[in-house]
Design a protein around this motif. Structure first.
Motif, PDB file in Angstrom:
ATOM      1  N   MET A 150      -3.425  -5.165   7.098  1.00 43.69           N
ATOM      2  CA  MET A 150      -3.380  -3.731   7.311  1.00 43.69           C
ATOM      3  C   MET A 150      -2.262  -3.399   8.295  1.00 43.69           C
ATOM      4  SD  MET A 150      -6.445  -1.392   8.739  1.00 43.69           S
ATOM      5  CE  MET A 150      -6.170   0.286   9.134  1.00 43.69           C
ATOM      6  N   ASN A 151      -1.495  -2.371   7.985  1.00 40.41           N
ATOM      7  CA  ASN A 151      -0.375  -1.980   8.828  1.00 40.41           C
ATOM      8  C   ASN A 151      -0.696  -0.652   9.490  1.00 40.41           C
ATOM      9  OD1 ASN A 151       2.047  -1.128   9.925  1.00 40.41           O
ATOM     10  ND2 ASN A 151       3.254  -1.916   8.254  1.00 40.41           N
ATOM     11  N   ASN A 152      -0.723  -0.636  10.806  1.00 47.70           N
ATOM     12  CA  ASN A 152      -1.011   0.581  11.565  1.00 47.70           C
ATOM     13  C   ASN A 152       0.247   1.266  12.065  1.00 47.70           C
ATOM     14  OD1 ASN A 152      -3.834   0.470  11.420  1.00 47.70           O
ATOM     15  ND2 ASN A 152      -3.892  -1.076  13.005  1.00 47.70           N
ATOM     16  N   ARG A 153       1.376   0.921  11.509  1.00 48.02           N
ATOM     17  CA  ARG A 153       2.637   1.480  11.980  1.00 48.02           C
ATOM     18  C   ARG A 153       2.733   2.956  11.586  1.00 48.02           C
ATOM     19  NH1 ARG A 153       5.554  -2.548  10.977  1.00 48.02           N
ATOM     20  NH2 ARG A 153       5.946  -3.159  13.105  1.00 48.02           N
ATOM     21  N   ILE A 154       3.084   3.800  12.536  1.00 45.19           N
ATOM     22  CA  ILE A 154       3.273   5.216  12.259  1.00 45.19           C
ATOM     23  C   ILE A 154       4.710   5.398  11.774  1.00 45.19           C
ATOM     24  CG2 ILE A 154       3.351   7.522  13.259  1.00 45.19           C
ATOM     25  CD1 ILE A 154       1.273   6.471  15.334  1.00 45.19           C
ATOM     26  N   ILE A 155       4.853   5.799  10.532  1.00 41.55           N
ATOM     27  CA  ILE A 155       6.197   5.953   9.976  1.00 41.55           C
ATOM     28  C   ILE A 155       6.578   7.422   9.756  1.00 41.55           C
ATOM     29  CG2 ILE A 155       6.294   3.664   8.935  1.00 41.55           C
ATOM     30  CD1 ILE A 155       5.533   5.006   6.271  1.00 41.55           C
ATOM     31  N   ASP A 156       5.577   8.316   9.815  1.00 40.87           N
ATOM     32  CA  ASP A 156       5.854   9.737   9.677  1.00 40.87           C
ATOM     33  C   ASP A 156       4.964  10.500  10.649  1.00 40.87           C
ATOM     34  OD1 ASP A 156       6.900  12.123   8.836  1.00 40.87           O
ATOM     35  OD2 ASP A 156       5.792  12.181   6.943  1.00 40.87           O
ATOM     36  N   HIS A 157       5.527  10.853  11.782  1.00 42.82           N
ATOM     37  CA  HIS A 157       4.781  11.503  12.850  1.00 42.82           C
ATOM     38  C   HIS A 157       4.911  13.013  12.715  1.00 42.82           C
ATOM     39  CE1 HIS A 157       3.777  12.722  16.957  1.00 42.82           C
ATOM     40  NE2 HIS A 157       3.123  11.583  17.036  1.00 42.82           N
ATOM     41  N   PRO A 158       3.817  13.770  12.914  1.00 38.48           N
ATOM     42  CA  PRO A 158       3.886  15.220  12.746  1.00 38.48           C
ATOM     43  C   PRO A 158       4.817  15.930  13.730  1.00 38.48           C
ATOM     44  CG  PRO A 158       1.735  14.552  13.589  1.00 38.48           C
ATOM     45  CD  PRO A 158       2.481  13.305  13.245  1.00 38.48           C
ATOM     46  N   VAL A 159       5.067  15.342  14.888  1.00 41.67           N
ATOM     47  CA  VAL A 159       5.954  15.962  15.872  1.00 41.67           C
ATOM     48  C   VAL A 159       7.310  15.260  15.917  1.00 41.67           C
ATOM     49  CG1 VAL A 159       6.272  16.477  18.323  1.00 41.67           C
ATOM     50  CG2 VAL A 159       4.021  16.751  17.283  1.00 41.67           C
ATOM     51  N   LEU A 160       7.292  13.940  15.940  1.00 41.74           N
ATOM     52  CA  LEU A 160       8.531  13.169  16.089  1.00 41.74           C
ATOM     53  C   LEU A 160       9.304  13.001  14.790  1.00 41.74           C
ATOM     54  CD1 LEU A 160       7.162  10.385  18.461  1.00 41.74           C
ATOM     55  CD2 LEU A 160       8.365  12.497  19.079  1.00 41.74           C
TER      56      LEU A 160
END
Length: 114
Positions: free
Chosen positions: A1-11
Motif C-alpha cells: 500500500m502506498n500512502n504517498r500524497i501525489i495530489d494535495h488540495p492546497v499544494l
C-alpha cells in the motif's frame, strides 16, 4: 500500500522526481527526490518514528512543520534530526529514535511532588 500524497488540495500535484534509495532501521526503501524523511516513511507505511522518553509509547508525525520535535530520528549517526523538515538524500541511514534516559526524573528523586 502506498500512502504517498501525489495530489494535495492546497499544494497541488506532486511532481514525481527520480527515486532515492535510503535505509530505515536496516531496511531498504525508496523516496522521491525532494521528499522529506517523514513523507517518505509514511509513503512506505511507517508511522512510528521514535518512542517517548518517559513512557516508551510510539511517536510519529504530529505537526509536520518542525515545531513539535515528535518526529526525531537518527540520520547517518546524527541524533534528534526532525524527519518532517529533512529531505531524504541518497543512501541515508535513518534509525528510529529509541527510548533515552531522561534527566528530569533524576532532578526530583526523593521529593514528594513526583
Amino acid at each position: 500500500m502506498n500512502n504517498r500524497i501525489i495530489d494535495h488540495p492546497v499544494l497541488g500535484e506532486m511532481k514525481i522526481g527520480k527515486k532515492v534509495p535510503f535505509h530505515f532501521n536496516g531496511q531498504y526503501y525508496e523516496a522521491y527526490e525532494g521528499e522529506t524523511i517523514a513523507a517518505a516513511l509514511l509513503a512506505n507505511n511507517i508511522r512510528t518514528l521514535r518512542v517517548h522518553e518517559e513512557s516508551g509509547t510510539a511517536r510519529g508525525i504530529y505537526c509536520n512543520i518542525g515545531h513539535c520535535f515528535e518526529c526525531r530520528v537518527t540520520v547517518n549517526g546524527c541524533h534528534h534530526v526532525r524527519a518532517c523538515i529533512t529531505i531524504v538524500e541518497e543512501n541515508m541511514d535513518i534509525h528510529s529514535g529509541k527510548t533515552q534516559p531522561t534527566p528530569i526524573k533524576d532532578l526530583f528523586k526523593g521529593e514528594n511532588n513526583v
